[in-house]
Design an enzyme around this catalytic site. Structure first.
Site, PDB file in Angstrom:
ATOM      1  N   LYS A 187       0.864  -1.190   0.000  1.00  0.00           N
ATOM      2  CA  LYS A 187       0.000   0.000   0.000  1.00  0.00           C
ATOM      3  C   LYS A 187       0.899   1.238   0.000  1.00  0.00           C
ATOM      4  CE  LYS A 187      -1.884   2.901   2.665  1.00  0.00           C
ATOM      5  NZ  LYS A 187      -1.736   4.111   1.801  1.00  0.00           N
ATOM      6  N   GLU A 263       9.456   1.331  11.116  1.00  0.00           N
ATOM      7  CA  GLU A 263      10.621   2.192  10.827  1.00  0.00           C
ATOM      8  C   GLU A 263      10.066   3.601  10.791  1.00  0.00           C
ATOM      9  OE1 GLU A 263      13.286   0.121   9.277  1.00  0.00           O
ATOM     10  OE2 GLU A 263      12.104  -1.620   8.704  1.00  0.00           O
ATOM     11  N   CYS A 297      13.604  11.053   7.074  1.00  0.00           N
ATOM     12  CA  CYS A 297      13.494  10.551   8.448  1.00  0.00           C
ATOM     13  C   CYS A 297      14.790  10.793   9.197  1.00  0.00           C
ATOM     14  CB  CYS A 297      13.172   9.062   8.414  1.00  0.00           C
ATOM     15  SG  CYS A 297      14.318   8.113   7.422  1.00  0.00           S
ATOM     16  N   GLU A 400       9.675  16.238  15.320  1.00  0.00           N
ATOM     17  CA  GLU A 400      10.086  16.070  13.926  1.00  0.00           C
ATOM     18  C   GLU A 400       9.344  17.090  13.066  1.00  0.00           C
ATOM     19  OE1 GLU A 400       8.792  12.512  11.749  1.00  0.00           O
ATOM     20  OE2 GLU A 400      10.821  12.367  10.942  1.00  0.00           O
TER      21      GLU A 400
HETATM   22  P1  NAD Z   1       2.398   8.490   7.637  1.00  0.00           P
HETATM   23  O1  NAD Z   1       2.638   7.685   8.861  1.00  0.00           O
HETATM   24  O2  NAD Z   1       1.358   9.537   7.686  1.00  0.00           O
HETATM   25  O3  NAD Z   1       1.993   7.540   6.412  1.00  0.00           O
HETATM   26  C1  NAD Z   1       2.751   6.414   6.056  1.00  0.00           C
HETATM   27  C2  NAD Z   1       1.832   5.363   5.475  1.00  0.00           C
HETATM   28  O4  NAD Z   1       0.878   4.977   6.464  1.00  0.00           O
HETATM   29  C3  NAD Z   1       1.022   5.846   4.258  1.00  0.00           C
HETATM   30  O5  NAD Z   1       0.951   4.802   3.318  1.00  0.00           O
HETATM   31  C4  NAD Z   1      -0.348   6.137   4.860  1.00  0.00           C
HETATM   32  O6  NAD Z   1      -1.398   5.998   3.935  1.00  0.00           O
HETATM   33  C5  NAD Z   1      -0.442   5.085   5.942  1.00  0.00           C
HETATM   34  N1  NAD Z   1      -1.361   5.455   7.030  1.00  0.00           N
HETATM   35  C6  NAD Z   1      -1.666   6.714   7.464  1.00  0.00           C
HETATM   36  N2  NAD Z   1      -2.577   6.654   8.472  1.00  0.00           N
HETATM   37  C7  NAD Z   1      -2.835   5.336   8.689  1.00  0.00           C
HETATM   38  C8  NAD Z   1      -3.667   4.632   9.610  1.00  0.00           C
HETATM   39  N3  NAD Z   1      -4.437   5.263  10.505  1.00  0.00           N
HETATM   40  N4  NAD Z   1      -3.697   3.270   9.546  1.00  0.00           N
HETATM   41  C9  NAD Z   1      -2.925   2.618   8.648  1.00  0.00           C
HETATM   42  N5  NAD Z   1      -2.123   3.230   7.745  1.00  0.00           N
HETATM   43  C10 NAD Z   1      -2.062   4.575   7.777  1.00  0.00           C
HETATM   44  O7  NAD Z   1       3.813   9.064   7.220  1.00  0.00           O
HETATM   45  P2  NAD Z   1       4.182   9.997   5.976  1.00  0.00           P
HETATM   46  O8  NAD Z   1       3.742  11.370   6.271  1.00  0.00           O
HETATM   47  O9  NAD Z   1       3.748   9.361   4.703  1.00  0.00           O
HETATM   48  O10 NAD Z   1       5.786   9.892   6.019  1.00  0.00           O
HETATM   49  C11 NAD Z   1       6.561  10.652   6.839  1.00  0.00           C
HETATM   50  C12 NAD Z   1       7.061   9.876   8.052  1.00  0.00           C
HETATM   51  O11 NAD Z   1       7.782   8.712   7.638  1.00  0.00           O
HETATM   52  C13 NAD Z   1       8.038  10.688   8.862  1.00  0.00           C
HETATM   53  O12 NAD Z   1       7.736  10.566  10.229  1.00  0.00           O
HETATM   54  C14 NAD Z   1       9.374  10.038   8.532  1.00  0.00           C
HETATM   55  O13 NAD Z   1      10.363  10.227   9.521  1.00  0.00           O
HETATM   56  C15 NAD Z   1       9.003   8.615   8.377  1.00  0.00           C
HETATM   57  N6  NAD Z   1      10.017   7.862   7.625  1.00  0.00           N
HETATM   58  C16 NAD Z   1      10.794   6.935   8.282  1.00  0.00           C
HETATM   59  C17 NAD Z   1      11.798   6.238   7.593  1.00  0.00           C
HETATM   60  C18 NAD Z   1      12.668   5.194   8.269  1.00  0.00           C
HETATM   61  O14 NAD Z   1      13.313   4.416   7.580  1.00  0.00           O
HETATM   62  N7  NAD Z   1      12.713   5.140   9.595  1.00  0.00           N
HETATM   63  C19 NAD Z   1      11.995   6.491   6.231  1.00  0.00           C
HETATM   64  C20 NAD Z   1      11.184   7.427   5.583  1.00  0.00           C
HETATM   65  C21 NAD Z   1      10.194   8.102   6.298  1.00  0.00           C
END
Ligand code: NAD
Length: 499
Positions: A187, A263, A297, A400
């Protein structure tokens, strides 16, 4: 050079439809995802969002593909060949994919090509090449027995990924999960689903059997949650925010106890000690905070610098902020592009304004949107911001931001620097700048982070695991260690007939 012209002339197909069981299918879900390009605010396309029925169908297709062995029971070396062909196919379509990513989420097309797509192809190739180099274990056993410890694929893996490095994060899941023989339901983030669907098509073209990789665009709280709660998903690999990562742990606990690999985010420090190459340290710290419009991240969002060299480090960071002025992401020489959306730009601006209210000072940038040109007036741009006078308790030093905003914290000793670096709930990455070998080793050990970069930032290779501790989660992507996430250890004991 206008890298995108050729691809635009060829005409990108943004037509919708999910990828399930090897075919593009129209989903049941009635809600639509409107994909808006942050480059200029234009609508890129509409995409039907998966609902629970669609999730069920995709999981069923993945399960069937897993159980009948079309992939899971192929010799590992054969799976490796197909992964390598997948890497080659991605490389052959890299320009097109880079263009899609630049339009969908606003990063410069050149960065998408040289960094993101290179990483995707490199990751898939690395796991493909690993396929015939893994060995099972044959522990010591009595003479009348044979002991084997083998790795078995877990089954159906769901991967839920973010938009910031949309295809790299995807490849980091797909490489080890597919190599191990699993089937996957992916997804993608709402913002970057078109490029994910295209990646799925390229996997099929490279010879991945139908049903082994299913791509299901959908809203997080609907399709994401349905995957998280699905009783027939064995592993949930997640990259994204802390809040959503913790939700997935809850979904698993309330459903089938599937294993979840979170992650998550970070608030990483770059520690600059007085004996460092200060100009390089200041410049690199700023670059690693502003790169990808700060949507990293592992962004070095806190510069923790010794008072003796603070002015020089700040001057270098300010110069880097000026160099990384946003421009049209489709210009091949754009130093940086647009933030992912208007809503995200508003959030980042809120952080900057909050910091100014708390007493921080602007050394570079402003608390207003940036407009690169008249044509891009509806795009979501922010020129890099350097904030000085930041102190430990300010929200900007703790939360963040996920935007191009560098906070500078000045310290008077190495111990204070280490204490501050570790003074957030996160533990994803850290930078350390010193020329002293012993200081480098001892301080690197004391930094609470999954990755520590000494006299550099964001360096590494596929052989190095990536992930965090504390609020940053505990999953590890990349390297042979990632295979552990997608396999179960099986102990088999053979009792032998006496001869
Ligand atoms: P997000 O958590 O909002 O979304 C990530 C994914 O989760 C998307 O596919 C989204 O549709 C899904 N999602 C959102 N709400 C959900 C719910 N209630 N239930 C199930 N799935 C849900 O994050 P984002 O804004 O897309 O990405 C940014 C974040 O990702 C930042 O916090 C960043 O630090 C982190 N990140 C971490 C790494 C790592 O390797 N540690 C790498 C890249 C990004």
């Amino acid at each position: 050079m206008r890298l995108h012209d050729a691809a635009l002339a060829a005409g990108l197909d943004w037509s919708a439809g999910h990828l399930v069981d090897g075919r593009r299918v129209q989903p049941h879900g009635e809600r639509e995802i409107t994909v808006v390009s942050p480059r200029d605010g234009s609508v890129v396309g509409l995409l039907a969002a998966a609902d629970r029925t669609d999730v069920d169908q995709a999981v069923r297709a993945a399960r069937l593909a897993f159980e009948d062995g079309r992939w899971s029971r192929l010799p590992a070396a054969r799976r490796g060949e197909i992964l390598i062909r997948f890497a080659d196919t991605v490389a052959a379509h890299a320009e097109e994919l880079a263009l899609r990513i630049a339009i969908e989420m606003g990063k410069p097309v050149r960065e998408a090509l040289d960094v993101e797509l290179a990483a995707v192809a490199g990751c898939l190739r690395w796991y493909g090449q690993l396929s015939d180099k893994l060995a099972d274990e044959n522990p010591a056993s009595p003479g009348d027995a044979l002991a084997l410890v083998t790795r078995e694929p877990a089954g159906v893996v769901a991967a839920v990924v973010p938009w910031n490095f949309p295809l790299t994060m995807t490849a980091w899941k797909l490489g080890p999960a597919l190599l191990a023989g699993n089937s996957v339901v992916l997804k993608p983030a709402e913002q970057t689903s078109f490029s994910a669907l295209r990646l799925g098509e390229l996997a099929l073209a490279a010879g991945l059997p139908a049903g082994v990789l299913n791509v299901l665009p959908g809203f997080g709280p609907e399709a994401g949650e349905a995957l998280g709660r699905h009783p027939d998903v064995d592993v949930l690999a997640f990259t994204g925010s802390v809040a959503v990562g913790r939700r997935f742990l809850g979904y698993a606990a309330e459903s089938n106890g599937k294993r979840v690999w979170p992650e998550l985010g970070g608030k990483s420090a770059s520690v600059i000690l007085p004996d460092a190459d200060v100009a390089k340290a200041g410049r690199t710290t700023a670059w690693a905070c502003f790169y990808n419009q700060g949507q990293m991240c592992s962004a070095s969002s806190r510069m923790i610098v010794h008072r003796d060299v603070a002015d020089e480090a700040i001057a270098a960071a300010v110069e880097e902020a000026r160099r990384m002025r946003p421009a049209d992401p489709l210009d091949a020489d754009a130093p940086s592009g647009a933030l992912v959306s208007e809503a995200h730009l508003a959030r980042v601006l809120g952080h900057v304004r909050g910091a100014l209210r708390d007493g921080a000072t602007l050394a570079a940038g402003t608390a207003e949107r940036f407009v690169p040109s008249e044509a891009l007036v509806r795009g979501s741009y922010l020129a890099p911001v350097v904030l000085t006078g930041v102190t430990e308790k300010m929200s900007i030093a703790q939360e963040e931001v996920f935007g191009p905003v560098l906070s500078v914290l000045v310290v008077d000793s190495t111990d204070e620097a280490v204490r501050l670096a570790n003074a957030t709930p996160y533990g994803l990455a850290a930078g350390l700048w010193t020329r002293d070998l012993s200081t480098a080793h001892t301080v690197a050990r004391r930094l609470k982070a999954g990755s520590v970069w000494v006299n550099c930032y964001e360096e590494g290779s596929m052989a190095m695991p990536f992930g965090g501790t504390g609020a940053s989660g505990f999953g590890r992507d990349k390297s042979a260690h990632a295979i552990d996430k997608y396999t179960d250890l099986k102990s088999t004991w053979f009792q032998l007939e006496p001869r």
